[in-house]
Design a protein around this motif. Sequence first.
Motif, PDB file in Angstrom:
ATOM      1  N   LEU A  23     -96.569  24.942 -12.960  1.00 29.41           N
ATOM      2  CA  LEU A  23     -95.738  25.311 -12.131  1.00 29.41           C
ATOM      3  C   LEU A  23     -94.964  25.814 -12.645  1.00 29.41           C
ATOM      4  CD1 LEU A  23     -96.303  23.040  -9.104  1.00 29.41           C
ATOM      5  CD2 LEU A  23     -97.127  25.459 -10.009  1.00 29.41           C
ATOM      6  N   TYR A  24     -94.088  25.141 -13.163  1.00 31.15           N
ATOM      7  CA  TYR A  24     -92.018  25.633 -14.238  1.00 31.15           C
ATOM      8  C   TYR A  24     -92.863  26.363 -14.939  1.00 31.15           C
ATOM      9  CZ  TYR A  24     -88.399  24.921 -17.400  1.00 31.15           C
ATOM     10  OH  TYR A  24     -87.404  24.799 -17.598  1.00 31.15           O
ATOM     11  N   SER A  25     -93.645  26.268 -16.452  1.00 33.56           N
ATOM     12  CA  SER A  25     -93.785  26.932 -16.774  1.00 33.56           C
ATOM     13  C   SER A  25     -94.419  28.590 -16.675  1.00 33.56           C
ATOM     14  CB  SER A  25     -95.004  27.027 -17.736  1.00 33.56           C
ATOM     15  OG  SER A  25     -95.223  25.701 -18.485  1.00 33.56           O
ATOM     16  N   GLY A  26     -95.135  29.197 -15.570  1.00 35.15           N
ATOM     17  CA  GLY A  26     -95.659  30.172 -14.996  1.00 35.15           C
ATOM     18  C   GLY A  26     -94.605  30.875 -14.038  1.00 35.15           C
ATOM     19  N   GLY A  27     -93.507  29.667 -12.873  1.00 38.28           N
ATOM     20  CA  GLY A  27     -92.617  29.847 -12.605  1.00 38.28           C
ATOM     21  C   GLY A  27     -91.792  31.097 -12.964  1.00 38.28           C
ATOM     22  N   MET A  28     -91.420  30.449 -14.435  1.00 40.00           N
ATOM     23  CA  MET A  28     -90.508  30.730 -14.990  1.00 40.00           C
ATOM     24  C   MET A  28     -90.906  31.978 -15.456  1.00 40.00           C
ATOM     25  SD  MET A  28     -88.876  29.448 -18.440  1.00 40.00           S
ATOM     26  CE  MET A  28     -88.400  27.943 -17.874  1.00 40.00           C
ATOM     27  N   LEU A  29     -91.780  32.158 -15.563  1.00 39.95           N
ATOM     28  CA  LEU A  29     -92.108  34.194 -16.049  1.00 39.95           C
ATOM     29  C   LEU A  29     -92.079  34.940 -15.213  1.00 39.95           C
ATOM     30  CD1 LEU A  29     -95.387  32.421 -18.406  1.00 39.95           C
ATOM     31  CD2 LEU A  29     -93.112  33.921 -19.289  1.00 39.95           C
ATOM     32  N   ILE A  30     -92.852  34.981 -13.965  1.00 44.10           N
ATOM     33  CA  ILE A  30     -92.253  35.260 -12.977  1.00 44.10           C
ATOM     34  C   ILE A  30     -91.423  36.037 -12.342  1.00 44.10           C
ATOM     35  CG2 ILE A  30     -92.904  35.652 -10.487  1.00 44.10           C
ATOM     36  CD1 ILE A  30     -95.688  33.930 -11.061  1.00 44.10           C
ATOM     37  N   THR A  31     -90.523  34.414 -12.482  1.00 49.01           N
ATOM     38  CA  THR A  31     -88.362  34.906 -11.621  1.00 49.01           C
ATOM     39  C   THR A  31     -87.951  35.656 -12.527  1.00 49.01           C
ATOM     40  OG1 THR A  31     -87.706  32.910 -12.880  1.00 49.01           O
ATOM     41  CG2 THR A  31     -88.544  32.897 -10.769  1.00 49.01           C
ATOM     42  N   ARG A  32     -88.574  35.419 -13.704  1.00 49.53           N
ATOM     43  CA  ARG A  32     -86.916  36.677 -15.498  1.00 49.53           C
ATOM     44  C   ARG A  32     -87.903  37.538 -14.858  1.00 49.53           C
ATOM     45  NH1 ARG A  32     -86.803  32.852 -20.322  1.00 49.53           N
ATOM     46  NH2 ARG A  32     -85.831  30.932 -19.387  1.00 49.53           N
ATOM     47  N   LEU A  54     -81.712  25.693  -6.458  1.00 50.72           N
ATOM     48  CA  LEU A  54     -83.005  25.346  -6.651  1.00 50.72           C
ATOM     49  C   LEU A  54     -82.645  24.572  -7.490  1.00 50.72           C
ATOM     50  CD1 LEU A  54     -84.043  29.042  -6.344  1.00 50.72           C
ATOM     51  CD2 LEU A  54     -84.806  27.065  -4.489  1.00 50.72           C
ATOM     52  N   PHE A  55     -81.976  24.278  -8.392  1.00 47.95           N
ATOM     53  CA  PHE A  55     -82.049  23.127  -8.783  1.00 47.95           C
ATOM     54  C   PHE A  55     -82.054  21.523  -8.665  1.00 47.95           C
ATOM     55  CE2 PHE A  55     -80.818  22.242 -13.761  1.00 47.95           C
ATOM     56  CZ  PHE A  55     -82.173  21.082 -14.288  1.00 47.95           C
ATOM     57  N   VAL A  56     -80.413  21.754  -7.819  1.00 51.28           N
ATOM     58  CA  VAL A  56     -80.381  19.987  -6.975  1.00 51.28           C
ATOM     59  C   VAL A  56     -81.344  20.137  -6.130  1.00 51.28           C
ATOM     60  CG1 VAL A  56     -78.328  19.723  -5.079  1.00 51.28           C
ATOM     61  CG2 VAL A  56     -77.931  21.072  -6.764  1.00 51.28           C
ATOM     62  N   ALA A  57     -82.110  21.207  -5.362  1.00 49.64           N
ATOM     63  CA  ALA A  57     -83.580  21.143  -4.663  1.00 49.64           C
ATOM     64  C   ALA A  57     -84.125  19.997  -5.420  1.00 49.64           C
ATOM     65  CB  ALA A  57     -83.303  21.857  -3.671  1.00 49.64           C
ATOM     66  N   SER A  58     -84.587  21.004  -6.179  1.00 49.57           N
ATOM     67  CA  SER A  58     -85.668  20.137  -7.307  1.00 49.57           C
ATOM     68  C   SER A  58     -85.167  19.147  -8.053  1.00 49.57           C
ATOM     69  CB  SER A  58     -85.893  21.260  -8.921  1.00 49.57           C
ATOM     70  OG  SER A  58     -85.305  20.898  -9.720  1.00 49.57           O
ATOM     71  N   MET A  59     -84.317  18.738  -8.321  1.00 47.15           N
ATOM     72  CA  MET A  59     -83.875  17.150  -8.586  1.00 47.15           C
ATOM     73  C   MET A  59     -84.079  16.231  -7.714  1.00 47.15           C
ATOM     74  SD  MET A  59     -83.591  17.202 -12.109  1.00 47.15           S
ATOM     75  CE  MET A  59     -85.112  18.486 -12.418  1.00 47.15           C
ATOM     76  N   GLY A  75     -91.373  20.984  -8.695  1.00 46.11           N
ATOM     77  CA  GLY A  75     -91.993  22.446  -9.950  1.00 46.11           C
ATOM     78  C   GLY A  75     -91.525  24.027  -9.849  1.00 46.11           C
ATOM     79  N   VAL A  76     -92.377  24.132  -8.459  1.00 40.75           N
ATOM     80  CA  VAL A  76     -92.050  25.433  -8.032  1.00 40.75           C
ATOM     81  C   VAL A  76     -89.966  25.542  -7.839  1.00 40.75           C
ATOM     82  CG1 VAL A  76     -92.200  27.063  -6.195  1.00 40.75           C
ATOM     83  CG2 VAL A  76     -94.403  25.549  -6.715  1.00 40.75           C
ATOM     84  N   TYR A  79     -88.252  26.111 -11.489  1.00 42.37           N
ATOM     85  CA  TYR A  79     -88.435  27.091 -12.485  1.00 42.37           C
ATOM     86  C   TYR A  79     -87.401  28.041 -11.597  1.00 42.37           C
ATOM     87  CZ  TYR A  79     -91.246  29.793  -8.637  1.00 42.37           C
ATOM     88  OH  TYR A  79     -92.537  29.707  -7.716  1.00 42.37           O
ATOM     89  N   GLY A  80     -87.605  28.274 -10.099  1.00 46.11           N
ATOM     90  CA  GLY A  80     -86.000  28.960  -9.763  1.00 46.11           C
ATOM     91  C   GLY A  80     -85.095  28.833  -9.818  1.00 46.11           C
ATOM     92  N   GLY A  81     -84.729  27.606  -9.845  1.00 46.65           N
ATOM     93  CA  GLY A  81     -83.340  26.945 -10.267  1.00 46.65           C
ATOM     94  C   GLY A  81     -82.393  27.035 -12.367  1.00 46.65           C
ATOM     95  N   PHE A  82     -83.510  26.187 -12.572  1.00 45.13           N
ATOM     96  CA  PHE A  82     -83.032  25.797 -14.513  1.00 45.13           C
ATOM     97  C   PHE A  82     -83.417  27.402 -14.874  1.00 45.13           C
ATOM     98  CE2 PHE A  82     -83.636  24.697 -18.638  1.00 45.13           C
ATOM     99  CZ  PHE A  82     -82.728  24.206 -18.839  1.00 45.13           C
ATOM    100  N   GLY A  83     -84.536  27.486 -14.822  1.00 44.11           N
ATOM    101  CA  GLY A  83     -85.875  29.008 -14.874  1.00 44.11           C
ATOM    102  C   GLY A  83     -84.736  29.969 -14.884  1.00 44.11           C
ATOM    103  N   THR A  84     -84.464  30.574 -14.170  1.00 41.95           N
ATOM    104  CA  THR A  84     -83.020  31.523 -13.876  1.00 41.95           C
ATOM    105  C   THR A  84     -82.222  31.765 -14.390  1.00 41.95           C
ATOM    106  OG1 THR A  84     -84.656  31.873 -11.724  1.00 41.95           O
ATOM    107  CG2 THR A  84     -82.724  32.822 -11.834  1.00 41.95           C
ATOM    108  N   MET A  85     -81.514  29.873 -13.780  1.00 42.70           N
ATOM    109  CA  MET A  85     -80.029  30.604 -14.876  1.00 42.70           C
ATOM    110  C   MET A  85     -79.893  30.234 -16.266  1.00 42.70           C
ATOM    111  SD  MET A  85     -78.113  26.647 -13.248  1.00 42.70           S
ATOM    112  CE  MET A  85     -79.422  25.685 -14.297  1.00 42.70           C
TER     113      MET A  85
END
Length: 183
Positions: A23-32, A54-59, A75-76, A79-85
Amino acid sequence: MTFLNGYARELGMLDAASVYFLLYSGGMLITRLFTGRIQDRYGDNSVIYPALCLFVASMALTAWAPGSWALYVGGVLVYGGFGTMLPALQAVIANALPTHRISIGVSTFFICMDVGFGFAPLMLGPVVEAMGYQFMYAACAAVIALNLVLYWLVHGRYRVRQGCTDAARWPGSGAPRQASCPP
């Protein structure tokens, strides 16, 4: 990320950890695909603040983890948090520096990030041993939440859009707003 497999094993949710990474990998591709356009149009804060939240919420959700579904949602959210940052902060750096200093700024950012990835497991391992995985993930959520304040102090309190800057960014500079910057 380093501790997720051990944590999932402790919770008896090892399969959920595998799905978390998918979910993390796929979502990172989508959000970017769309966050860059949002940042260009509405400014840095429109991407960085939600990403940090989102990163705070995920942790926090990962720390709580009452079931596999929590790791999936975590996992979702990650990716919206760290993957976007990552790309958003690169854009902030590139916009804040003169052209001849951008490569130095971006490489410094990645060096600091790599140092964090290298030393975080060394520092967090004893925390896991002493307090457990849940405390460690909750502590990470708190540290990320503190970064909301740090971001505001350093950059977030200014109205900055990629390619244009309010005169408020440099008070007293007398620099007029560029015509391409809508109010």
